[in-house]
Design a protein around this motif. Sequence first.
Motif, PDB file in Angstrom:
ATOM      1  N   GLU A 146      21.659 -21.808  25.821  1.00  0.00           N
ATOM      2  CA  GLU A 146      22.048 -23.002  25.061  1.00  0.00           C
ATOM      3  C   GLU A 146      21.418 -22.861  23.671  1.00  0.00           C
ATOM      4  N   LEU A 147      22.062 -22.004  22.862  1.00  0.00           N
ATOM      5  CA  LEU A 147      21.439 -21.547  21.624  1.00  0.00           C
ATOM      6  C   LEU A 147      21.310 -22.647  20.571  1.00  0.00           C
ATOM      7  N   LYS A 148      22.254 -23.573  20.524  1.00  0.00           N
ATOM      8  CA  LYS A 148      22.152 -24.659  19.549  1.00  0.00           C
ATOM      9  C   LYS A 148      20.915 -25.504  19.803  1.00  0.00           C
ATOM     10  N   GLU A 188      16.914 -21.126  25.055  1.00  0.00           N
ATOM     11  CA  GLU A 188      17.358 -19.768  24.696  1.00  0.00           C
ATOM     12  C   GLU A 188      17.632 -18.959  25.954  1.00  0.00           C
ATOM     13  N   VAL A 236      18.707 -16.402  17.284  1.00  0.00           N
ATOM     14  CA  VAL A 236      19.699 -17.402  17.705  1.00  0.00           C
ATOM     15  C   VAL A 236      20.573 -17.826  16.524  1.00  0.00           C
ATOM     16  N   SER A 237      20.012 -17.848  15.316  1.00  0.00           N
ATOM     17  CA  SER A 237      20.809 -18.196  14.139  1.00  0.00           C
ATOM     18  C   SER A 237      21.893 -17.152  13.904  1.00  0.00           C
ATOM     19  N   GLU A 258      23.263 -15.218  16.215  1.00  0.00           N
ATOM     20  CA  GLU A 258      24.266 -15.332  17.273  1.00  0.00           C
ATOM     21  C   GLU A 258      25.143 -16.572  17.095  1.00  0.00           C
ATOM     22  N   LEU A 259      24.618 -17.586  16.418  1.00  0.00           N
ATOM     23  CA  LEU A 259      25.396 -18.808  16.157  1.00  0.00           C
ATOM     24  C   LEU A 259      26.168 -18.730  14.840  1.00  0.00           C
ATOM     25  N   ARG A 277      17.799 -23.448  18.894  1.00  0.00           N
ATOM     26  CA  ARG A 277      17.605 -23.404  17.437  1.00  0.00           C
ATOM     27  C   ARG A 277      17.057 -24.743  16.924  1.00  0.00           C
TER      28      ARG A 277
END
Length: 376
Positions: free
Chosen positions: A227-229, A223, A256-257, A259-260, A232
């Motif tokens: 590198e949000l994926k 995070e 993060v969800s 933002e994704l 998550r």
Amino acid sequence: MTALIFMVVALIAIILYLYFHRRREKTTSFQPYLESLVALLDSDDELAMKRLKEAVNVNSDLFDAYIRLGDLYRKKGDPGRAMQIHQSLTARPTLKKHEEKKLYYALAQDALAASRPNRAISFLKEILKIDKKDNHAYDLILRIYEDMGNYNDCITVYEEGAFKPKNESRRAFYYAALARDKMEKTQEGDHEGEKEANNLLRKSLRIHPDSITGMYYTGNFFERENELKKAREYYLRIINQHPEYAFLIMPHFEKVSFELGAFNDIIPIYEKIAAQDPRNFSVGFALAKLYEKKNDVESAHDVYLKLAELFPRSVLAKIRLLKLKTEDEAILEALDEIEDTLCGQEYKCSNCGNIKKDFTFLCEQCHAIESFSPVL
């Protein structure tokens, strides 16, 4: 002939006198020591200390009396005097191995009482020179390093120690905690520091793939690196594998969800956990709040009502129910203030009952790891 008889009788008399005199002297040296033990059993520390002083004054060879006397000084809050008494025993060349170990344990406790943890570690290492398989000494060294937050040395001691079987969960915790420390000290753009932290986290999860600490800090790492994926993914692993720890990562996971663009996926995940464990208050409460955001007031009401029934002593769900039933701005504002006050979360160690305001993976009281959960 008479003179010879007289000499023999006199010699016997001298022998008997010396025998009984020395025996009586020996008895008087142990009498106060025995009385000190009785006083200790009666929790009369003052009398015990007085009798121990008498005992060592009569017979300076009473090793155990010196140990107990020093222990009493430490108990009274004078670790310096305790260490002085115990340290004087180290000069004795005739100590047996078990006595040496007992002495160094006492000195380690003196040093800890004097807030000298490194000195305590040095005494414990003396024990390991005497007995390399003394697990208690290893345990104490680990606890001291844990209290100091010195996880690098924790790793060294744990991997070199004679711990059998090794607790891989604790070992993984050390690597993850060390990685967290590296991350906190790493400045933006410090690629070497980031690489080192990432390697430590990877090792943590190799040692114990199910490590909550390892997954949590790995999620934090990605995070932070945006590198949000990947972040998550690790938060989701905690939710799926350890739903009882979902409270720990829900704010991160939701952020993060969002933002994704995967925010709508959260409700089905929370619904699944709530169905499997209706007593998971954190997930149920978060689910109801998400229903509110989607204007699904009926579903939110049902979840809050169920939580209020399952946790009758918890006020939060009842406050949310009241907020759903009123539109009065003044009342809503007052309820918001009450909710904000009550939301100051506390966490309780399941092993020893220690309560803390801030979550931590290590209990400072009993040294259990991953043992804290919210107090409802």
